[in-house]
Design a protein around this motif. Sequence first.
Motif, PDB file in Angstrom:
ATOM      1  N   UNK A 156       8.080  10.208   3.587  1.00  0.00           N
ATOM      2  CA  UNK A 156       7.158   9.169   4.062  1.00  0.00           C
ATOM      3  C   UNK A 156       7.705   8.436   5.278  1.00  0.00           C
ATOM      4  N   UNK A 157       6.789   7.887   6.034  1.00  0.00           N
ATOM      5  CA  UNK A 157       7.087   6.908   7.074  1.00  0.00           C
ATOM      6  C   UNK A 157       6.598   5.572   6.535  1.00  0.00           C
ATOM      7  N   UNK A 158       7.458   4.570   6.562  1.00  0.00           N
ATOM      8  CA  UNK A 158       7.117   3.264   5.999  1.00  0.00           C
ATOM      9  C   UNK A 158       7.178   2.222   7.106  1.00  0.00           C
ATOM     10  N   UNK A 159       6.167   1.360   7.117  1.00  0.00           N
ATOM     11  CA  UNK A 159       6.113   0.246   8.065  1.00  0.00           C
ATOM     12  C   UNK A 159       6.023  -1.047   7.261  1.00  0.00           C
ATOM     13  N   UNK A 160       6.992  -1.917   7.492  1.00  0.00           N
ATOM     14  CA  UNK A 160       7.059  -3.204   6.798  1.00  0.00           C
ATOM     15  C   UNK A 160       6.970  -4.345   7.792  1.00  0.00           C
ATOM     16  N   UNK A 205       0.863  -1.178   0.000  1.00  0.00           N
ATOM     17  CA  UNK A 205       0.000   0.000   0.000  1.00  0.00           C
ATOM     18  C   UNK A 205       0.895   1.222   0.000  1.00  0.00           C
ATOM     19  N   UNK A 206       0.883   1.983  -1.104  1.00  0.00           N
ATOM     20  CA  UNK A 206       1.822   3.103  -1.212  1.00  0.00           C
ATOM     21  C   UNK A 206       1.178   4.439  -1.515  1.00  0.00           C
ATOM     22  N   UNK A 207      -0.078   4.463  -1.886  1.00  0.00           N
ATOM     23  CA  UNK A 207      -0.732   5.717  -2.236  1.00  0.00           C
ATOM     24  C   UNK A 207      -1.898   5.961  -1.293  1.00  0.00           C
ATOM     25  N   UNK A 210       3.827  -3.848   3.203  1.00  0.00           N
ATOM     26  CA  UNK A 210       4.407  -2.501   3.248  1.00  0.00           C
ATOM     27  C   UNK A 210       3.265  -1.511   3.277  1.00  0.00           C
ATOM     28  N   UNK A 211       3.320  -0.623   4.263  1.00  0.00           N
ATOM     29  CA  UNK A 211       2.362   0.466   4.400  1.00  0.00           C
ATOM     30  C   UNK A 211       3.149   1.772   4.362  1.00  0.00           C
ATOM     31  N   UNK A 212       2.850   2.614   3.378  1.00  0.00           N
ATOM     32  CA  UNK A 212       3.545   3.889   3.209  1.00  0.00           C
ATOM     33  C   UNK A 212       2.610   5.005   3.662  1.00  0.00           C
ATOM     34  N   UNK A 213       3.087   5.822   4.594  1.00  0.00           N
ATOM     35  CA  UNK A 213       2.312   6.941   5.132  1.00  0.00           C
ATOM     36  C   UNK A 213       3.012   8.234   4.707  1.00  0.00           C
ATOM     37  N   UNK A 214       2.341   9.033   3.890  1.00  0.00           N
ATOM     38  CA  UNK A 214       2.912  10.281   3.400  1.00  0.00           C
ATOM     39  C   UNK A 214       2.805  11.365   4.481  1.00  0.00           C
ATOM     40  N   UNK A 228       9.694  -3.509  10.691  1.00  0.00           N
ATOM     41  CA  UNK A 228      10.630  -2.424  10.437  1.00  0.00           C
ATOM     42  C   UNK A 228       9.850  -1.135  10.216  1.00  0.00           C
ATOM     43  N   UNK A 229      10.462  -0.064  10.629  1.00  0.00           N
ATOM     44  CA  UNK A 229       9.933   1.276  10.405  1.00  0.00           C
ATOM     45  C   UNK A 229      11.096   2.127   9.921  1.00  0.00           C
ATOM     46  N   UNK A 230      10.847   2.923   8.882  1.00  0.00           N
ATOM     47  CA  UNK A 230      11.925   3.766   8.365  1.00  0.00           C
ATOM     48  C   UNK A 230      11.346   4.978   7.662  1.00  0.00           C
ATOM     49  N   UNK A 231      12.229   5.938   7.402  1.00  0.00           N
ATOM     50  CA  UNK A 231      11.864   7.125   6.647  1.00  0.00           C
ATOM     51  C   UNK A 231      12.233   6.889   5.188  1.00  0.00           C
ATOM     52  N   UNK A 232      11.410   7.421   4.295  1.00  0.00           N
ATOM     53  CA  UNK A 232      11.692   7.330   2.867  1.00  0.00           C
ATOM     54  C   UNK A 232      11.503   8.711   2.249  1.00  0.00           C
TER      55      UNK A 232
END
Length: 143
Positions: free
Chosen positions: A117-121, A44-46, A135-139, A95-99
Amino acid sequence: MTSTTTVTELYAAVQLHYARQVQLLDGCRFAEYAATFTADGEFQHTPGQPAAHGHDGITAELTRFNKRFDNDPVQRRHWFNMIDVRPREDGLLDTTFYALVLTTRPGVKEPVVGPSCLVRDVLAFEDGELRNRSRQVHHDQMS
């Protein structure tokens, strides 16, 4: 992951997984990128759009999303940083990271930076390789 894997080895494996993954994504090799997910993986990226599921669904979603660049000689680079890895008792990894996404066009001096973005995998080891279960992408601009 085995019980003898150190935190350093685990972190290095996660970083290597992400390095390979983003190079596939930025090279528009969407089927190969999708193969870095489990067969039932979720992507999920958008914001506001449904998640893509499975290798075919992820490939189709990325192909659809990137159609907007068909007549635009753009180069996009995804930059993952500040990766936090949390092993779970069931063997999965959270995992959590910045993108950041950097967009460059020929003849334009400065790249465009964004989105942030903040990404949670959720990652799983399959046959000795890391794969994304989800994968969840949070803008950030949507928060």
